[in-house]
Design a protein around this motif. Structure first.
Motif, mmCIF file in Angstrom:
data_model
loop_
_atom_site.group_PDB
_atom_site.id
_atom_site.type_symbol
_atom_site.label_atom_id
_atom_site.label_comp_id
_atom_site.label_asym_id
_atom_site.label_seq_id
_atom_site.Cartn_x
_atom_site.Cartn_y
_atom_site.Cartn_z
ATOM 1 N N ALA A 69 2.843 54.371 -3.606
ATOM 2 C CA ALA A 69 4.137 54.982 -3.895
ATOM 3 C C ALA A 69 5.217 53.901 -3.898
ATOM 4 C CB ALA A 69 4.469 56.052 -2.852
ATOM 5 N N THR A 70 6.362 54.240 -4.474
ATOM 6 C CA THR A 70 7.498 53.323 -4.499
ATOM 7 C C THR A 70 8.757 54.061 -4.061
ATOM 8 O OG1 THR A 70 8.717 51.728 -5.868
ATOM 9 C CG2 THR A 70 8.032 53.768 -6.941
ATOM 10 N N ASP A 71 9.715 53.296 -3.577
ATOM 11 C CA ASP A 71 11.030 53.863 -3.298
ATOM 12 C C ASP A 71 11.955 53.483 -4.458
ATOM 13 O OD1 ASP A 71 11.865 51.210 -2.855
ATOM 14 O OD2 ASP A 71 12.289 51.488 -0.730
ATOM 15 N N ALA A 72 13.225 53.766 -4.341
ATOM 16 C CA ALA A 72 14.170 53.499 -5.424
ATOM 17 C C ALA A 72 14.507 52.016 -5.578
ATOM 18 C CB ALA A 72 15.451 54.296 -5.187
ATOM 19 N N PHE A 73 14.073 51.177 -4.643
ATOM 20 C CA PHE A 73 14.462 49.769 -4.650
ATOM 21 C C PHE A 73 13.309 48.818 -4.975
ATOM 22 C CE2 PHE A 73 17.011 52.125 -1.563
ATOM 23 C CZ PHE A 73 18.237 52.047 -2.195
ATOM 24 N N GLY A 74 12.146 49.356 -5.332
ATOM 25 C CA GLY A 74 11.004 48.514 -5.653
ATOM 26 C C GLY A 74 10.139 48.146 -4.467
ATOM 27 N N ASN A 75 10.431 48.716 -3.302
ATOM 28 C CA ASN A 75 9.561 48.545 -2.136
ATOM 29 C C ASN A 75 8.390 49.506 -2.297
ATOM 30 O OD1 ASN A 75 11.439 46.718 -0.856
ATOM 31 N ND2 ASN A 75 12.687 48.526 -0.464
ATOM 32 N N LEU A 76 7.321 49.265 -1.567
ATOM 33 C CA LEU A 76 6.109 50.049 -1.759
ATOM 34 C C LEU A 76 5.605 50.687 -0.475
ATOM 35 C CD1 LEU A 76 4.148 47.496 -3.977
ATOM 36 C CD2 LEU A 76 5.346 49.566 -4.759
ATOM 37 N N VAL A 77 5.034 51.860 -0.623
ATOM 38 C CA VAL A 77 4.210 52.468 0.412
ATOM 39 C C VAL A 77 2.789 52.122 0.003
ATOM 40 C CG1 VAL A 77 3.481 54.618 1.495
ATOM 41 C CG2 VAL A 77 5.868 54.320 0.805
ATOM 42 N N VAL A 78 2.029 51.561 0.923
ATOM 43 C CA VAL A 78 0.680 51.096 0.602
ATOM 44 C C VAL A 78 -0.329 51.712 1.559
ATOM 45 C CG1 VAL A 78 1.545 48.918 -0.369
ATOM 46 C CG2 VAL A 78 0.868 49.002 2.029
ATOM 47 N N LEU A 79 -1.569 51.768 1.084
ATOM 48 C CA LEU A 79 -2.668 52.273 1.897
ATOM 49 C C LEU A 79 -3.609 51.109 2.153
ATOM 50 C CD1 LEU A 79 -3.842 54.839 3.172
ATOM 51 C CD2 LEU A 79 -5.015 55.270 1.018
ATOM 52 N N ASP A 80 -3.884 50.857 3.414
ATOM 53 C CA ASP A 80 -4.712 49.721 3.805
ATOM 54 C C ASP A 80 -6.189 50.075 3.642
ATOM 55 O OD1 ASP A 80 -5.922 47.519 4.945
ATOM 56 O OD2 ASP A 80 -4.708 47.551 6.775
ATOM 57 N N GLY A 81 -6.824 49.454 2.648
ATOM 58 C CA GLY A 81 -8.244 49.679 2.403
ATOM 59 C C GLY A 81 -9.098 48.485 2.792
ATOM 60 N N ARG A 82 -8.501 47.545 3.538
ATOM 61 C CA ARG A 82 -9.256 46.362 3.948
ATOM 62 C C ARG A 82 -10.423 46.741 4.846
ATOM 63 N NH1 ARG A 82 -4.247 42.830 5.978
ATOM 64 N NH2 ARG A 82 -3.596 44.908 6.613
ATOM 65 N N ASP A 83 -11.504 46.006 4.696
ATOM 66 C CA ASP A 83 -12.709 46.214 5.492
ATOM 67 C C ASP A 83 -13.239 47.649 5.376
ATOM 68 O OD1 ASP A 83 -12.547 43.557 6.451
ATOM 69 O OD2 ASP A 83 -11.149 44.192 8.022
ATOM 70 N N GLY A 84 -13.034 48.278 4.192
ATOM 71 C CA GLY A 84 -13.540 49.628 3.968
ATOM 72 C C GLY A 84 -12.736 50.719 4.640
ATOM 73 N N ARG A 85 -11.570 50.382 5.178
ATOM 74 C CA ARG A 85 -10.741 51.375 5.869
ATOM 75 C C ARG A 85 -10.123 52.362 4.879
ATOM 76 N NH1 ARG A 85 -6.981 47.758 9.747
ATOM 77 N NH2 ARG A 85 -7.100 46.362 7.984
#
Length: 143
Positions: A69-85
């Motif tokens: 997802a993104t906010d109005a300023f180009g920042n991101l909401v991210v989902l951590d999928g590292r190590d299969g998480r």
């Protein structure tokens, strides 16, 4: 790789603009408040889509951290999928990015996508929908 929780979200919602969009998180000892402008979907979109966004930020995020997802300023909401998480949900502020990408660029928001989605609230600063026009006594008594 798309974590299972986001695959399920995409199958049900397909991305888009949420009605409940407000969330909070800690950033460098300060509580921050932000709004989700758009959840990225699979379909190509002029507003942004998952594949294009992941490609655009690939060198600015740690590997296997997926922008959802993104906010109005180009920042991101991210989902951590590292190590299969399949989580946690993190916030990436483009003003704090480092080269190479670092864990310090990410701020914890929620332990998983389900918790993040259930915690989203309506934006209290957004103007309320106008009340229906009332006439006569209904107007006087608000009924």
């Amino acid at each position: 790789r798309i974590p299972p929780s986001y695959k399920a979200f995409l199958a049900e919602q397909g991305g888009g603009n949420p009605v409940c969009k407000a969330f909070s998180f800690q950033q460098h000892d300060r509580e921050q408040h932000d709004l989700v402008r758009l959840f990225f979907g699979i379909a190509e979109s002029p507003n942004g889509d998952l594949v294009s966004e992941a490609e655009a930020v690939r060198d600015r995020l740690p590997a296997d951290v997926l922008p959802i997802a993104t906010d109005a300023f180009g920042n991101l909401v991210v989902l951590d999928g590292r190590d299969g998480r399949d989580g946690p949900v993190l916030f990436w502020d483009h003003e704090f990015q480092s080269d190479p990408p670092s864990e310090d660029d990410l701020f914890w928001v929620a332990p998983d996508l389900e918790t993040f989605l259930s915690s989203l609230e309506e934006d209290r600063d957004e103007p309320a929908a106008p009340a229906p026009e009332r006439k006569g006594l209904r107007r006087l008594f608000g009924r």
